[in-house]
Design an enzyme around this catalytic site. Structure first.
Site, mmCIF file in Angstrom:
data_model
loop_
_atom_site.group_PDB
_atom_site.id
_atom_site.type_symbol
_atom_site.label_atom_id
_atom_site.label_comp_id
_atom_site.label_asym_id
_atom_site.label_seq_id
_atom_site.Cartn_x
_atom_site.Cartn_y
_atom_site.Cartn_z
ATOM 1 N N GLU A 134 0.849 -1.206 0.000
ATOM 2 C CA GLU A 134 0.000 0.000 0.000
ATOM 3 C C GLU A 134 0.870 1.236 0.000
ATOM 4 O O GLU A 134 1.972 1.203 0.523
ATOM 5 C CB GLU A 134 -0.825 0.074 1.306
ATOM 6 C CG GLU A 134 -1.643 -1.119 1.614
ATOM 7 C CD GLU A 134 -1.987 -1.198 3.109
ATOM 8 O OE1 GLU A 134 -1.757 -0.221 3.851
ATOM 9 O OE2 GLU A 134 -2.480 -2.256 3.504
ATOM 10 N N LYS A 136 2.332 4.628 1.429
ATOM 11 C CA LYS A 136 2.465 5.168 2.788
ATOM 12 C C LYS A 136 1.968 6.602 2.743
ATOM 13 O O LYS A 136 2.593 7.468 2.127
ATOM 14 C CB LYS A 136 3.923 5.113 3.239
ATOM 15 C CG LYS A 136 4.115 5.574 4.665
ATOM 16 C CD LYS A 136 5.505 5.232 5.151
ATOM 17 C CE LYS A 136 5.697 5.557 6.621
ATOM 18 N NZ LYS A 136 5.570 6.987 6.931
ATOM 19 N N ASP A 138 1.162 10.308 3.753
ATOM 20 C CA ASP A 138 1.849 11.285 4.595
ATOM 21 C C ASP A 138 0.820 12.159 5.307
ATOM 22 O O ASP A 138 0.569 13.294 4.926
ATOM 23 C CB ASP A 138 2.780 12.139 3.723
ATOM 24 C CG ASP A 138 3.790 12.892 4.567
ATOM 25 O OD1 ASP A 138 3.847 12.646 5.791
ATOM 26 O OD2 ASP A 138 4.525 13.720 4.002
ATOM 27 N N TYR A 245 -6.219 1.291 7.213
ATOM 28 C CA TYR A 245 -5.216 0.315 6.771
ATOM 29 C C TYR A 245 -4.727 -0.668 7.829
ATOM 30 O O TYR A 245 -3.865 -1.497 7.559
ATOM 31 C CB TYR A 245 -4.009 1.013 6.144
ATOM 32 C CG TYR A 245 -3.346 2.071 7.020
ATOM 33 C CD1 TYR A 245 -2.777 1.739 8.243
ATOM 34 C CD2 TYR A 245 -3.276 3.398 6.610
ATOM 35 C CE1 TYR A 245 -2.177 2.700 9.041
ATOM 36 C CE2 TYR A 245 -2.669 4.370 7.400
ATOM 37 C CZ TYR A 245 -2.131 4.013 8.614
ATOM 38 O OH TYR A 245 -1.532 4.950 9.405
ATOM 39 N N LYS A 333 10.847 3.671 1.589
ATOM 40 C CA LYS A 333 10.729 5.113 1.394
ATOM 41 C C LYS A 333 11.147 5.517 -0.026
ATOM 42 O O LYS A 333 12.023 4.884 -0.626
ATOM 43 C CB LYS A 333 11.615 5.868 2.403
ATOM 44 C CG LYS A 333 11.291 5.584 3.857
ATOM 45 C CD LYS A 333 9.881 5.931 4.253
ATOM 46 C CE LYS A 333 9.695 7.339 4.732
ATOM 47 N NZ LYS A 333 10.309 7.731 5.960
ATOM 48 N N CYS A 428 36.600 22.190 23.180
ATOM 49 C CA CYS A 428 35.146 22.257 23.176
ATOM 50 C C CYS A 428 34.693 23.711 23.019
ATOM 51 O O CYS A 428 35.129 24.572 23.784
ATOM 52 C CB CYS A 428 34.607 21.677 24.477
ATOM 53 S SG CYS A 428 32.843 21.933 24.663
ATOM 54 N N CYS A 431 32.861 24.734 26.593
ATOM 55 C CA CYS A 431 33.538 24.923 27.879
ATOM 56 C C CYS A 431 35.041 25.101 27.745
ATOM 57 O O CYS A 431 35.718 25.388 28.736
ATOM 58 C CB CYS A 431 33.247 23.739 28.806
ATOM 59 S SG CYS A 431 34.013 22.205 28.268
ATOM 60 N N CYS A 446 34.326 16.268 23.829
ATOM 61 C CA CYS A 446 34.719 17.208 24.871
ATOM 62 C C CYS A 446 35.007 16.398 26.135
ATOM 63 O O CYS A 446 34.280 15.474 26.475
ATOM 64 C CB CYS A 446 33.561 18.170 25.110
ATOM 65 S SG CYS A 446 33.607 18.974 26.707
ATOM 66 N N CYS A 452 30.911 20.826 31.628
ATOM 67 C CA CYS A 452 30.649 21.464 30.338
ATOM 68 C C CYS A 452 29.164 21.810 30.252
ATOM 69 O O CYS A 452 28.316 20.919 30.289
ATOM 70 C CB CYS A 452 31.038 20.521 29.204
ATOM 71 S SG CYS A 452 30.472 21.102 27.596
HETATM 72 S S1 IVH Z 1 0.724 0.306 8.914
HETATM 73 C C1 IVH Z 1 1.719 -1.781 12.695
HETATM 74 N N1 IVH Z 1 0.115 1.354 6.604
HETATM 75 O O1 IVH Z 1 3.322 5.352 8.822
HETATM 76 C C2 IVH Z 1 1.836 -0.991 11.480
HETATM 77 N N2 IVH Z 1 1.101 2.763 8.250
HETATM 78 O O2 IVH Z 1 6.016 5.007 10.246
HETATM 79 C C3 IVH Z 1 0.971 0.177 11.512
HETATM 80 N N3 IVH Z 1 1.339 5.096 7.548
HETATM 81 O O3 IVH Z 1 2.432 5.602 12.182
HETATM 82 C C4 IVH Z 1 1.169 1.072 10.406
HETATM 83 N N4 IVH Z 1 0.449 4.858 5.553
HETATM 84 O O4 IVH Z 1 0.997 6.819 10.463
HETATM 85 C C5 IVH Z 1 0.652 1.573 7.817
HETATM 86 N N5 IVH Z 1 -0.532 2.153 4.534
HETATM 87 C C6 IVH Z 1 -0.009 2.375 5.740
HETATM 88 C C7 IVH Z 1 0.444 3.644 6.144
HETATM 89 C C8 IVH Z 1 1.001 3.801 7.415
HETATM 90 C C9 IVH Z 1 0.983 5.706 6.418
HETATM 91 C C10 IVH Z 1 1.995 5.765 8.691
HETATM 92 C C11 IVH Z 1 1.368 5.551 10.016
HETATM 93 C C12 IVH Z 1 2.459 5.034 10.917
HETATM 94 C C13 IVH Z 1 3.673 5.438 10.166
HETATM 95 C C14 IVH Z 1 4.789 4.467 10.464
#
Ligand code: IVH
Length: 699
Positions: A134, A136, A138, A245, A333, A428, A431, A446, A452
């Site tokens: 899926e 991710k 944002d 999700y 990513k 440093c 300090c 340091c 410090c």
């Molecule tokens: S699964 C146990 N699926 O990414 C796993 N997370 O860095 C639960 N996020 O905190 C997350 N899209 O806010 C999952 N398709 C997706 C996602 C997703 C965005 C975010 C979510 C999570 C963060 C993890």
């Protein structure tokens, strides 16, 4: 003095007449006034100045920044949203923690993940594991709790354990059903992402701009700001959307794969991301990553990667989690965004362990929608190897939430400039103590220890940080102020701040209420989880996971300290018992010993022990016959991998050690067990074969 006091000299100078130094001071003054009035308005709901006065300050700030772009800071109020996190929403403890995801940055990382999954599950390396893939999203994650099909709570992620109750605001989001199309489940927690489309973000910002209200830096901030509104009517007017999700607490399961779970969510009335797909193995998952990546620019919402989830729920169950991330999922990513800019200066920061870190101050530049004005230069050798100089034109990179870094220098652009190689300091900057770089190490440190100021302040900041004591209202700035006034020199002092209550309330920018709130927040932390306390000490190499390990293993600070002191002798049993702890090697053990052997640390700890009460972690399954026992695994196990065996033992409350000693309770032997089995025999330790161990775990 009120925060917007205009008696200081720079306040009355026209922007066009400001020198750079004046502008610097004026930006500082305005930023703290804006921050203060923002808090008054949003957090305390008690504005002290009119909207017009506030707008005038903001406008002056913006025009000074426009005239002196080199002075724009990452935390500039013109780049951040006004509504700072507040305690206006009730706290809510998640029934099942909200995890985060570990990251893969390229195909190789993703294939490694696939191999790790198979090793853990004890499956042949060429087995096909099916992945649900899926985008991710944002946005910000949220947990929705339905009881008998009715929405009862909407909670932000918070620290994963405890979030904020934003139920009233959640109810205004059209994608979030008030009732599920099925009321048979007593409890169903659905998790997903709240986000704002790019189009709605631009429309909102236009509106904000026209009404002189704050503009948001990106859709994610806009979504967060819109959700955290005191008045749900404001949230309702913002176009927030939701993709579901994942699952939190479920009173029963009727599906056994993630993709069937997604279909179930759809049948309940949720929106699922249309790019979710079931793939037959990691190679197919990687192909789907390419598909999503190619569509990214055309999507109407921001995504920052692709998530791979092991599709079979029974596998997910077995894989469990490590630290705060599931072993069954990973975020792949998208590559980092890059940009070119100039280095204006190189600052040397001193960390809590004394490490000197070079940071490049940059001509502010937008990278992937965020203005960047600082980037890490890693260490001394990095600057030397790349011959990075002040004034250079450099390529910088920003990946997700990672600190931006300087990648390369354009040496051709240097031709006429009279630049010199950067001289790394050997003292440093805070300090003045010698800064020493031991043979073979990359970091110069340091030697000032707690004398410090920089180290001391960084330690204090770490001590109150979110994963340690998590004291709301005790931010970096306040720590610095209190330290300057000699009220705060070591952690224990935090718990004695009450004696200054009257004086604190008189300070500019403070008031009786905020001082009261702070003292209350401090009082709430007098009882503290042992693992948070250990983590908060800031021992080198001891992160959250190791702190938990130590807390479980020793159960008290005294026990940990006593062992560390006895372990100064590396031939002692104590030393052996320390390095026997799974995942603790010589180098980590030495840092622990070093920390507790230091007399300043010992004294500070003794004073801290007088004011806080650490609570040891609950044994996870105290009724299991293996709870509290020390177990060593040796040889090849058949029914599960060594990693799964260890994880399972720990889940039942056992301590897993790497070598056999008189303190070992059980040695579990698989095929071809060698010296450890013999040692167990010699020492008279109970030896179990795999089946008897499994039997013991199940009894
Ligand atoms: S699964 C146990 N699926 O990414 C796993 N997370 O860095 C639960 N996020 O905190 C997350 N899209 O806010 C999952 N398709 C997706 C996602 C997703 C965005 C975010 C979510 C999570 C963060 C993890």
């Amino acid at each position: 003095m009120r925060k917007d006091d205009t008696s200081t000299t720079t306040a009355n100078i026209a922007v066009a007449d400001l020198t750079e130094a004046d502008a610097h001071r004026e930006l500082d003054r305005l930023a703290s006034a804006i921050h203060y009035h923002n808090q008054k308005y949003h957090r305390d709901d008690a504005p002290e100045i009119s909207d017009a006065e506030f707008d005038a300050m903001m406008k002056r700030h913006i025009s000074i920044e426009a005239a002196f772009p080199q002075l724009v800071r990452l935390d500039s109020p013109s780049l951040t949203v006004g509504a700072t996190p507040s305690s206006q929403f009730g706290k809510y403890r998640h029934h099942v923690p909200m995890l985060s995801l570990s990251n893969a940055f390229d195909d190789a990382d993703a294939r490694d993940f696939d191999q790790r999954v198979k090793r853990f599950l004890n499956l042949p390396a060429d087995t096909d594991i099916a992945y649900s893939v899926e985008p991710k999203i944002d946005g910000l994650s949220i947990s929705l709790r339905y009881e008998h099909g009715v929405l009862v709570a909407g909670v932000t992620r918070g620290d994963g354990i405890e979030g904020e109750d934003v139920t009233a605001n959640i109810r205004t989001i059209a994608d979030i059903p008030e009732r599920l199309n099925d009321s048979s489940l007593a409890v169903a927690e659905i998790r997903g992402e709240i986000f704002m489309s790019k189009a709605d973000f631009f429309t909102l910002n236009d509106k904000q701009q026209n009404s002189n209200a704050k503009v948001f830096a990106n859709p994610r901030n806009a979504a967060a700001g819109s959700l955290r509104q005191k008045d749900p009517a404001v949230t309702a007017a913002r176009a927030l959307r939701f993709f579901a999700y994942a699952a939190g607490e479920m009173s029963a399961w009727t599906v056994n794969s993630h993709h069937d779970y997604l279909s179930l969510l759809q049948s309940w009335g949720f929106t699922i991301n249309p790019y979710s797909a079931l793939t037959e193995n990691i190679e197919a998952a990687l192909r789907h990553y390419q598909t999503i990546s190619a569509e990214r620019a055309d999507l109407d919402y921001d995504i920052d990667g692709v998530v791979y989830k092991v599709d079979q729920l029974d596998y997910q169950q077995r894989l469990g989690q490590v630290s705060r991330s599931p072993r069954w999922a990973i975020a792949h990513k998208f590559p980092a965004e890059k940009a070119m800019t100039h280095i204006l200066g190189i600052d040397i920061q001193v960390g809590r362990t004394g490490a000197l870190t070079p940071v490049a101050r940059l001509q502010p530049v937008t990278v992937g929608g965020v203005v960047v004005s600082n980037a890490t230069l890693h260490n001394e050798d990095y600057i030397k190897d790349k011959d990075i100089r002040i004034g250079d034109l450099v390529q910088i990179q920003r990946a997700g939430d990672v600190i931006p870094q300087v990648l390369a220098v354009d040496k051709n652009a240097r031709k006429d400039a009279k630049t010199a190689s950067f001289q790394y300091p050997d003292h440093c900057p805070s300090c003045g103590s010698p800064a020493i770089r031991p043979e073979g190490e990359a970091v110069r440190r340091c030697t000032g220890q707690l004398s410090c100021p920089a180290q001391l302040l960084e330690r204090l900041k770490h001590f109150v940080s979110r994963d340690a004591f998590d004291i709301e209202g005790l931010g970096a700035k306040i720590i610095e102020e209190l330290h300057q006034d000699n009220m705060l020199n070591e952690p224990a002092d935090i718990f004695h701040l009450k004696q200054y209550q009257a004086a604190l309330s008189e300070r500019s920018g403070w008031g009786a209420t905020s001082v009261n709130n702070l003292l209350m927040a401090i009082d709430q932390r007098r009882e503290i989880a042992l693992e948070r306390l250990i983590y908060g000490l800031g021992i080198r190499q001891i992160g959250q996971a190791t702190s938990m390990l130590l807390a479980r293993h020793f159960g008290s600070l005294e026990q940990l300290m006593a062992t560390a002191l006895a372990a100064r002798d590396e031939t002692s049993e104590a030393w052996q018992s320390l390095i026997d702890i799974d995942q603790i090697g010589d180098s980590v053990a030495r840092d622990i010993v070093r920390f507790f052997s230091d007399s300043h640390n010992q004294e500070a700890l003794a004073r801290l022990r007088d004011v806080v009460h650490p609570i040891p972690p609950a044994t996870i399954a105290s009724d299991s016959p293996v709870a509290g026992k020390t177990v060593v695994f040796t040889g090849t196990l058949i029914s599960m991998s060594r990693a799964e065996a260890k994880a399972k033992a720990e889940l039942l409350g056992a301590k897993v050690a790497g070598s056999v000693s008189a303190k070992t309770d059980y040695v579990v032997i698989g095929a071809d067990a060698g010296s450890k089995a013999r040692k167990a025999e010699t020492l008279g330790v109970t030896i179990l074969d795999e089946d008897s161990w499994i039997g013991l775990c199940q009894s």
